[in-house]
Write a protein that holds these residues in place. Structure first.
Motif, mmCIF file in Angstrom:
data_model
loop_
_atom_site.group_PDB
_atom_site.id
_atom_site.type_symbol
_atom_site.label_atom_id
_atom_site.label_comp_id
_atom_site.label_asym_id
_atom_site.label_seq_id
_atom_site.Cartn_x
_atom_site.Cartn_y
_atom_site.Cartn_z
ATOM 1 N N SER A 32 57.693 -56.070 74.925
ATOM 2 C CA SER A 32 56.614 -57.007 74.589
ATOM 3 C C SER A 32 55.402 -56.857 75.508
ATOM 4 O O SER A 32 54.302 -57.250 75.146
ATOM 5 C CB SER A 32 57.122 -58.454 74.664
ATOM 6 O OG SER A 32 57.278 -58.865 76.022
ATOM 7 N N GLY A 33 55.618 -56.348 76.719
ATOM 8 C CA GLY A 33 54.535 -56.239 77.686
ATOM 9 C C GLY A 33 54.242 -57.534 78.421
ATOM 10 O O GLY A 33 53.350 -57.588 79.260
ATOM 11 N N LEU A 34 54.993 -58.594 78.140
ATOM 12 C CA LEU A 34 54.794 -59.878 78.803
ATOM 13 C C LEU A 34 55.570 -59.916 80.118
ATOM 14 O O LEU A 34 56.525 -59.157 80.313
ATOM 15 C CB LEU A 34 55.259 -61.020 77.895
ATOM 16 C CG LEU A 34 54.486 -61.180 76.589
ATOM 17 C CD1 LEU A 34 55.156 -62.219 75.704
ATOM 18 C CD2 LEU A 34 53.036 -61.560 76.861
ATOM 19 N N ASP A 35 55.162 -60.819 81.014
ATOM 20 C CA ASP A 35 55.895 -61.015 82.259
ATOM 21 C C ASP A 35 57.223 -61.675 81.937
ATOM 22 O O ASP A 35 57.274 -62.656 81.184
ATOM 23 C CB ASP A 35 55.107 -61.908 83.218
ATOM 24 C CG ASP A 35 53.890 -61.211 83.797
ATOM 25 O OD1 ASP A 35 53.890 -59.966 83.873
ATOM 26 O OD2 ASP A 35 52.946 -61.914 84.187
ATOM 27 N N TYR A 36 58.298 -61.145 82.519
ATOM 28 C CA TYR A 36 59.617 -61.715 82.277
ATOM 29 C C TYR A 36 60.499 -61.518 83.505
ATOM 30 O O TYR A 36 60.204 -60.692 84.369
ATOM 31 C CB TYR A 36 60.278 -61.074 81.051
ATOM 32 C CG TYR A 36 60.689 -59.638 81.262
ATOM 33 C CD1 TYR A 36 61.996 -59.329 81.638
ATOM 34 C CD2 TYR A 36 59.783 -58.598 81.118
ATOM 35 C CE1 TYR A 36 62.378 -58.010 81.857
ATOM 36 C CE2 TYR A 36 60.156 -57.288 81.325
ATOM 37 C CZ TYR A 36 61.454 -57.001 81.688
ATOM 38 O OH TYR A 36 61.829 -55.698 81.907
ATOM 39 N N GLU A 46 56.874 -65.317 80.194
ATOM 40 C CA GLU A 46 55.622 -66.065 80.310
ATOM 41 C C GLU A 46 54.568 -65.393 79.448
ATOM 42 O O GLU A 46 54.428 -64.166 79.473
ATOM 43 C CB GLU A 46 55.190 -66.058 81.774
ATOM 44 C CG GLU A 46 53.999 -66.900 82.077
ATOM 45 C CD GLU A 46 53.734 -66.982 83.579
ATOM 46 O OE1 GLU A 46 52.738 -67.610 83.936
ATOM 47 O OE2 GLU A 46 54.507 -66.422 84.380
ATOM 48 N N GLY A 47 53.822 -66.201 78.683
ATOM 49 C CA GLY A 47 52.763 -65.636 77.868
ATOM 50 C C GLY A 47 52.183 -66.656 76.908
ATOM 51 O O GLY A 47 52.561 -67.832 76.916
ATOM 52 N N LEU A 52 54.835 -65.637 72.131
ATOM 53 C CA LEU A 52 56.197 -66.010 72.511
ATOM 54 C C LEU A 52 57.053 -66.480 71.337
ATOM 55 O O LEU A 52 58.228 -66.115 71.252
ATOM 56 C CB LEU A 52 56.168 -67.078 73.603
ATOM 57 C CG LEU A 52 55.766 -66.548 74.975
ATOM 58 C CD1 LEU A 52 55.554 -67.694 75.955
ATOM 59 C CD2 LEU A 52 56.811 -65.591 75.507
ATOM 60 N N TRP A 53 56.504 -67.276 70.431
ATOM 61 C CA TRP A 53 57.321 -67.774 69.322
ATOM 62 C C TRP A 53 57.892 -66.643 68.478
ATOM 63 O O TRP A 53 59.107 -66.622 68.225
ATOM 64 C CB TRP A 53 56.546 -68.781 68.469
ATOM 65 C CG TRP A 53 56.339 -70.100 69.165
ATOM 66 C CD1 TRP A 53 55.145 -70.647 69.550
ATOM 67 C CD2 TRP A 53 57.342 -71.044 69.563
ATOM 68 N NE1 TRP A 53 55.360 -71.861 70.166
ATOM 69 C CE2 TRP A 53 56.691 -72.135 70.191
ATOM 70 C CE3 TRP A 53 58.736 -71.060 69.464
ATOM 71 C CZ2 TRP A 53 57.387 -73.234 70.696
ATOM 72 C CZ3 TRP A 53 59.426 -72.154 69.982
ATOM 73 C CH2 TRP A 53 58.748 -73.225 70.575
ATOM 74 N N PRO A 54 57.088 -65.664 68.041
ATOM 75 C CA PRO A 54 57.683 -64.563 67.280
ATOM 76 C C PRO A 54 58.630 -63.710 68.126
ATOM 77 O O PRO A 54 59.618 -63.176 67.614
ATOM 78 C CB PRO A 54 56.485 -63.730 66.804
ATOM 79 C CG PRO A 54 55.263 -64.493 67.137
ATOM 80 C CD PRO A 54 55.634 -65.595 68.071
ATOM 81 N N LEU A 55 58.335 -63.585 69.420
ATOM 82 C CA LEU A 55 59.198 -62.808 70.302
ATOM 83 C C LEU A 55 60.587 -63.441 70.387
ATOM 84 O O LEU A 55 61.601 -62.731 70.358
ATOM 85 C CB LEU A 55 58.573 -62.686 71.687
ATOM 86 C CG LEU A 55 59.403 -61.911 72.717
ATOM 87 C CD1 LEU A 55 59.617 -60.467 72.285
ATOM 88 C CD2 LEU A 55 58.733 -61.982 74.081
ATOM 89 N N LEU A 56 60.661 -64.757 70.493
ATOM 90 C CA LEU A 56 61.956 -65.426 70.561
ATOM 91 C C LEU A 56 62.808 -65.096 69.342
ATOM 92 O O LEU A 56 64.004 -64.823 69.457
ATOM 93 C CB LEU A 56 61.774 -66.941 70.702
ATOM 94 C CG LEU A 56 61.176 -67.417 72.025
ATOM 95 C CD1 LEU A 56 60.813 -68.899 71.940
ATOM 96 C CD2 LEU A 56 62.126 -67.145 73.179
ATOM 97 N N ARG A 57 62.196 -65.101 68.188
ATOM 98 C CA ARG A 57 62.930 -64.748 66.957
ATOM 99 C C ARG A 57 63.391 -63.297 67.008
ATOM 100 O O ARG A 57 64.542 -62.990 66.684
ATOM 101 C CB ARG A 57 62.052 -64.980 65.734
ATOM 102 C CG ARG A 57 62.757 -64.623 64.452
ATOM 103 C CD ARG A 57 61.916 -64.895 63.238
ATOM 104 N NE ARG A 57 62.681 -64.547 62.046
ATOM 105 C CZ ARG A 57 62.257 -64.769 60.826
ATOM 106 N NH1 ARG A 57 61.091 -65.356 60.626
ATOM 107 N NH2 ARG A 57 62.998 -64.428 59.802
#
Length: 98
Positions: A32-36, A46-47, A52-57
């Motif tokens: 995703s390229g987000l901080d995790y 974090e983002g 984040l919502w689509p990433l969680l799915r």
């Protein structure tokens, strides 16, 4: 926004790789390229909410695509308004082992 997701796939993996389905979920987060930050019982990310919502799915579904018969995902969400931004680091840095 800060989220934490814990994926509990069944089966979690194979004899050769006991947590293969969990690793598949973490790979989606990595891409995703987000901080995790991966923890022993979940991963914090974090983002922006729109990412984040689509990433969680996608993280949840990655366990199924990787071969789990079913998966329970436990999700925590921290969202704030205003200009005083709280980050994962600001919440946890003082507790880090030195």
């Amino acid at each position: 926004m800060i989220v934490e997701i814990q994926c509990i796939p069944d089966p979690a993996g194979t004899a050769d790789e006991p947590f293969a389905r969990v690793h598949a979920a973490i790979e989606v987060i990595e891409s995703s390229g987000l901080d995790y930050e991966v923890g022993p019982c979940g991963t914090s990310i974090e983002g922006p909410p729109d990412q984040l919502w689509p990433l969680l799915r996608a993280v949840h579904e990655a366990t199924l695509v990787a071969g789990a018969d079913h998966c329970i995902s436990v999700i925590k969400v921290f969202e704030q308004t205003g200009s005083d931004r709280v980050t994962m680091t600001s919440l946890t840095d003082r507790y880090r082992a030195r």
